[in-house]
Design a protein around this motif. Sequence first.
Motif, PDB file in Angstrom:
ATOM      1  N   SER A 124      -5.728  -9.530   0.054  1.00 16.89           N
ATOM      2  CA  SER A 124      -5.721 -10.524   1.234  1.00 16.89           C
ATOM      3  C   SER A 124      -7.015 -11.486   1.132  1.00 16.89           C
ATOM      4  CB  SER A 124      -5.998  -9.582   2.454  1.00 16.89           C
ATOM      5  OG  SER A 124      -7.182  -8.739   2.412  1.00 16.89           O
ATOM      6  N   SER A 125      -7.639 -11.638   0.084  1.00 20.76           N
ATOM      7  CA  SER A 125      -8.640 -12.535   0.112  1.00 20.76           C
ATOM      8  C   SER A 125      -8.854 -12.855  -1.590  1.00 20.76           C
ATOM      9  CB  SER A 125     -10.097 -12.005   0.551  1.00 20.76           C
ATOM     10  OG  SER A 125     -10.788 -11.386  -0.302  1.00 20.76           O
ATOM     11  N   PRO A 126      -9.291 -14.250  -1.837  1.00 23.25           N
ATOM     12  CA  PRO A 126      -9.648 -14.607  -3.317  1.00 23.25           C
ATOM     13  C   PRO A 126     -10.522 -13.621  -3.911  1.00 23.25           C
ATOM     14  CG  PRO A 126      -9.665 -16.378  -1.770  1.00 23.25           C
ATOM     15  CD  PRO A 126      -9.591 -15.278  -0.778  1.00 23.25           C
ATOM     16  N   ASP A 127     -11.832 -13.075  -3.040  1.00 25.02           N
ATOM     17  CA  ASP A 127     -12.773 -12.316  -3.630  1.00 25.02           C
ATOM     18  C   ASP A 127     -12.348 -11.092  -3.841  1.00 25.02           C
ATOM     19  OD1 ASP A 127     -14.452 -14.473  -3.377  1.00 25.02           O
ATOM     20  OD2 ASP A 127     -15.293 -14.085  -1.185  1.00 25.02           O
ATOM     21  N   ALA A 128     -11.468 -10.482  -3.309  1.00 20.36           N
ATOM     22  CA  ALA A 128     -10.814  -9.026  -3.582  1.00 20.36           C
ATOM     23  C   ALA A 128      -9.917  -9.134  -4.837  1.00 20.36           C
ATOM     24  CB  ALA A 128     -10.341  -8.594  -2.411  1.00 20.36           C
ATOM     25  N   ALA A 129      -9.367 -10.371  -4.839  1.00 16.87           N
ATOM     26  CA  ALA A 129      -8.315 -10.355  -5.952  1.00 16.87           C
ATOM     27  C   ALA A 129      -8.647  -9.774  -7.528  1.00 16.87           C
ATOM     28  CB  ALA A 129      -7.825 -11.786  -5.936  1.00 16.87           C
ATOM     29  N   TYR A 130      -7.814  -9.275  -8.109  1.00 14.87           N
ATOM     30  CA  TYR A 130      -8.175  -9.027  -9.429  1.00 14.87           C
ATOM     31  C   TYR A 130      -8.440  -9.858 -10.230  1.00 14.87           C
ATOM     32  CZ  TYR A 130      -7.989  -6.187 -13.782  1.00 14.87           C
ATOM     33  OH  TYR A 130      -8.332  -5.886 -15.125  1.00 14.87           O
ATOM     34  N   LYS A 131      -9.420  -9.789 -11.109  1.00 15.34           N
ATOM     35  CA  LYS A 131     -10.066 -10.707 -11.956  1.00 15.34           C
ATOM     36  C   LYS A 131      -9.857 -10.266 -13.240  1.00 15.34           C
ATOM     37  CE  LYS A 131     -12.404 -13.381  -8.960  1.00 15.34           C
ATOM     38  NZ  LYS A 131     -12.163 -12.582  -7.671  1.00 15.34           N
ATOM     39  N   ALA A 132      -9.390 -11.012 -14.433  1.00 17.42           N
ATOM     40  CA  ALA A 132      -9.049 -10.646 -15.859  1.00 17.42           C
ATOM     41  C   ALA A 132     -10.375 -10.179 -16.488  1.00 17.42           C
ATOM     42  CB  ALA A 132      -8.407 -11.625 -16.289  1.00 17.42           C
ATOM     43  N   LYS A 133     -10.261  -9.101 -17.115  1.00 18.98           N
ATOM     44  CA  LYS A 133     -11.697  -8.509 -17.752  1.00 18.98           C
ATOM     45  C   LYS A 133     -11.585  -9.165 -19.047  1.00 18.98           C
ATOM     46  CE  LYS A 133     -12.671  -5.716 -14.284  1.00 18.98           C
ATOM     47  NZ  LYS A 133     -11.985  -6.467 -12.903  1.00 18.98           N
TER      48      LYS A 133
END
Length: 143
Positions: A36-45
């Motif tokens: 629901s927010s860009p900060d909580a979106a999964y970021k590739a490791k």
Amino acid sequence: MSLMKIFDTAGSGMSAESLRLNTVASNLANADSVSSSPDAAYKAKELMFAPTQDSDGGIGTQNTNGVNNGVRMVGVTESQSPVESHYEPGNPMADENGYVYGSNVNPIDELVNMISASRSYQNNVEVMNTTKQLMIKTIDLGS
């Protein structure tokens, strides 16, 4: 370089590539996740590797070509690529404006990483098998 050190070097390479494959699998598993927010979106490791260190703090034993013996993981970073937003007002994860935010995982890049890690792992296995065969032939010469 002694033949036994070859096993240590190839083993550390196999361990590193195994970690890399696990990271790729995790990234691919989360490629379609939304938040629901860009900060909580999964970021590739992304994994960071460095040459192995001796117990005295120096860089690992070097052979005559100046190549270090082994590698170790020193950290995990998150991709700085922007996350994608999609307008889906009916999605329960949508923010107040109706947008959901997907991960920044690029499946094509991850598949390329997977193929590269798999081939590197196979190369290290081949190094170990060749070294084993050389050791067996050396022992046969002595008998």
